[in-house]
Design a protein around this motif. Sequence first.
Motif, short mmCIF file in Angstrom:
data_model
loop_
_atom_site.label_atom_id
_atom_site.label_comp_id
_atom_site.label_asym_id
_atom_site.label_seq_id
_atom_site.Cartn_x
_atom_site.Cartn_y
_atom_site.Cartn_z
N GLN A 63 0.82 -1.21 0.00
CA GLN A 63 0.00 0.00 0.00
C GLN A 63 0.86 1.26 0.00
OE1 GLN A 63 -3.27 0.36 -0.47
NE2 GLN A 63 -3.24 -1.84 -0.83
N ILE A 64 1.98 1.23 0.69
CA ILE A 64 2.86 2.39 0.71
C ILE A 64 3.42 2.65 -0.69
CG2 ILE A 64 5.16 3.14 1.48
CD1 ILE A 64 4.44 2.15 4.25
N ILE A 65 3.72 1.58 -1.42
CA ILE A 65 4.28 1.74 -2.76
C ILE A 65 3.23 2.24 -3.75
CG2 ILE A 65 5.26 0.50 -4.74
CD1 ILE A 65 6.68 -1.32 -2.71
N VAL A 66 2.06 1.57 -3.78
CA VAL A 66 1.08 1.86 -4.83
C VAL A 66 0.17 3.03 -4.49
CG1 VAL A 66 1.08 -0.56 -5.53
CG2 VAL A 66 -0.66 0.24 -3.93
N ASP A 67 0.05 3.38 -3.23
CA ASP A 67 -0.90 4.43 -2.84
C ASP A 67 -0.18 5.64 -2.26
OD1 ASP A 67 -3.09 5.88 -2.13
OD2 ASP A 67 -4.11 4.27 -1.07
N PHE A 68 0.63 5.44 -1.23
CA PHE A 68 1.28 6.56 -0.57
C PHE A 68 2.33 7.21 -1.47
CE2 PHE A 68 4.98 7.85 2.12
CZ PHE A 68 4.44 9.02 2.60
N TYR A 106 2.35 9.89 8.14
CA TYR A 106 1.41 9.99 9.26
C TYR A 106 0.08 10.56 8.79
CZ TYR A 106 -0.50 11.27 13.82
OH TYR A 106 -1.32 11.39 14.92
N LEU A 107 0.12 11.66 8.05
CA LEU A 107 -1.11 12.29 7.60
C LEU A 107 -1.88 11.39 6.65
CD1 LEU A 107 0.25 15.91 7.00
CD2 LEU A 107 -1.08 15.07 8.95
N TRP A 108 -1.17 10.67 5.80
CA TRP A 108 -1.81 9.76 4.86
C TRP A 108 -2.52 8.63 5.59
CZ3 TRP A 108 -0.08 4.62 3.54
CH2 TRP A 108 -0.75 4.05 2.47
N LEU A 109 -1.83 8.00 6.53
CA LEU A 109 -2.42 6.89 7.27
C LEU A 109 -3.57 7.36 8.16
CD1 LEU A 109 0.70 4.78 8.30
CD2 LEU A 109 -1.18 4.06 6.82
N ASP A 110 -3.41 8.52 8.78
CA ASP A 110 -4.46 9.04 9.63
C ASP A 110 -5.75 9.27 8.83
OD1 ASP A 110 -5.40 10.18 12.20
OD2 ASP A 110 -5.49 12.05 11.05
N PRO A 137 -12.36 5.87 10.67
CA PRO A 137 -13.60 5.10 10.55
C PRO A 137 -14.78 6.02 10.28
CG PRO A 137 -12.94 5.29 12.86
CD PRO A 137 -11.86 5.95 12.06
N LEU A 138 -14.93 6.40 9.02
CA LEU A 138 -15.94 7.37 8.63
C LEU A 138 -17.05 6.73 7.82
CD1 LEU A 138 -13.66 10.34 7.51
CD2 LEU A 138 -14.90 10.13 9.67
N TYR A 139 -18.23 7.27 7.96
CA TYR A 139 -19.35 6.85 7.14
C TYR A 139 -19.00 7.02 5.66
CZ TYR A 139 -24.00 6.78 5.05
OH TYR A 139 -25.08 6.48 4.27
N GLY A 140 -19.35 6.02 4.85
CA GLY A 140 -19.09 6.09 3.41
C GLY A 140 -17.76 5.52 2.99
N LEU A 141 -16.95 5.06 3.94
CA LEU A 141 -15.63 4.52 3.60
C LEU A 141 -15.76 3.22 2.81
CD1 LEU A 141 -12.50 4.57 4.00
CD2 LEU A 141 -12.89 3.18 6.04
N THR A 142 -14.98 3.10 1.76
CA THR A 142 -14.90 1.87 0.98
C THR A 142 -13.44 1.57 0.68
OG1 THR A 142 -15.08 3.04 -1.15
CG2 THR A 142 -17.14 2.32 -0.11
N GLY A 143 -13.18 0.37 0.15
CA GLY A 143 -11.84 0.07 -0.32
C GLY A 143 -10.96 -0.69 0.64
N THR A 144 -9.67 -0.66 0.36
CA THR A 144 -8.68 -1.50 1.00
C THR A 144 -8.59 -1.29 2.51
OG1 THR A 144 -7.40 -1.32 -1.04
CG2 THR A 144 -6.26 -2.21 0.87
N PHE A 145 -8.83 -0.09 2.98
CA PHE A 145 -8.60 0.23 4.39
C PHE A 145 -9.82 0.02 5.29
CE2 PHE A 145 -5.00 2.32 2.48
CZ PHE A 145 -4.00 2.22 3.44
N MET A 146 -10.88 -0.59 4.79
CA MET A 146 -12.08 -0.76 5.61
C MET A 146 -11.80 -1.58 6.87
SD MET A 146 -15.46 -1.17 3.22
CE MET A 146 -14.97 -2.74 2.51
N GLY A 147 -11.07 -2.71 6.73
CA GLY A 147 -10.77 -3.54 7.89
C GLY A 147 -9.92 -2.81 8.92
N ILE A 148 -8.94 -2.04 8.44
CA ILE A 148 -8.06 -1.28 9.34
C ILE A 148 -8.85 -0.18 10.04
CG2 ILE A 148 -6.01 0.17 9.48
CD1 ILE A 148 -5.34 -2.70 8.96
#
Length: 391
Positions: A245-250, A345-349, A354-365
Amino acid sequence: MVAEFNVYCAICCCPLGGSCEVGSTNPWHLKLRRARVARRTYSRRTGSLYYETDEEEEDEKEERLSKMPWLRETAEADVDEDTASVNSDDYDHSYDPDVISPEDLSWLNTVFALGIAHRKPGPRTYMLCDCYYDDRNRVYIHDTDPDDSDEQSRYFAYGVSDLTDPPVFPVHWECIVLLSRAIGISSVASIQKNVLYDVMLDLADFSCLNLSYGDITGPDQDWQCIPGEEYSVVCPTLEFDMGHQIIVDFEAGLFESQKPLELGNKVIKDPFTNMPYDVIYLILQYLPGDSIMALNRASWAILTLTRSNSFWKNRLAGDMVWLWELQQYFESPESSRVRNYKSLYLWLDKKTQPLYGLTGTFMGIANRRRIWGPCTELAERYHRKLHGSLQ
C-alpha cells in the motif's frame, strides 16, 4: 409485554452471526443506495441536518456535488423516476454488494461467551467457550456435557434473564484477539477470565457494554444494515500488506518535496518561542495529529520543532499502536523507502479514519481503529482490577 431486543458483541457492538444483509445487484437499487449514501456523506461532513424524507432541490444537489465532485457519479440518481414500486429494503437497509460480500461477513459467526459456568459444583469456574447466539439474548455453549439439559447449556447475555444465573458476555473471536493485543498479552489463553468478566460486569448495559463504540448506527432493537457503514462489519484482524500500500498508494501520491521556507525572522509574536522544548514536547504528547497540524499553522516555533522525521516516526509508533503492520514494516529493509514520515502519518491518519461512506482497502483497518477505542478502555480497567486484586 416487554419488547425483545438483540444483543451484540461486547467488544465491537456488531451482530453475533447472520443479521447482515448484502443488497441486490439490481442497477436501479445500486443507484438509489449510492445516491442515499452520497447525500448522507455530504450532510455529515458539512455538519448539516439531513432527513431521509427531504426532497432535495436541484440547486441544493448541485451545490453538494460541486463540493464533493468525486461523489457526483454515484449521487446522480434520477429523482424523477417512479420509485413507488421499489422496496426500500432492497437499497436502504442492506449493504452495497460491490463494497462487501457475504464471505466478508463470515467472521461474525465465530462467537465465544465469557461467563461463569452455572450449576456446577464447587468454586466458581470462569469460561470463555465457543457458543452460538440464538436470538434475543440467548446463548448456547457448545463445550458442554452431552448429558446436560438444554437449560443447563443455555445462558443469557447482559443480565436480561428470567434466571438467577450470572450473565455471559458474547464476543467475536477476532475481537477477543484484538483485545488481547490491547491488554498487552501474547494470546487469548493468557487472559485472566475472572478479571475480564468483572470488568465487563461493571460495564454491562442492556444489549452491549457501556462503552463508546464509535460513530455507527447499526445496533438497535435489531441490527440495522446501514449503507455506508459496511466498514463496521469488516473483520478487524484481516492481513494487510502495508509495504504494498505504501508503494502503490502513498508514494504514488507524493509530490517532489520542496525546501521548507525559513520565515522565523518574520514572526512578530509567538508564545511558544520562549517555552522550553521539553514542555512543548509534553504538550504535544497529549494532542492528536490534526491538532498538531493546526498548531503548526499557528506557530512557527511548533512548526520548526515538529519538522524532523524522528518526531513523526515516534508519533506513528505511539498513536497507531493498533496498526501493527506498520511497526513490522518499520523493522523491514523496505522501510528505507520512506523519506517523509510526516506525510506518511497524515496519509495513514486520513486513510484509516472510521468514517461513514468509507470503501476500499482500508475498511478492515478503519474498523480495527474504531474497535481499538473500546479495547483500550477495557484494557485499562482490566489492568487496574488485576493489580488491585494482587495487592
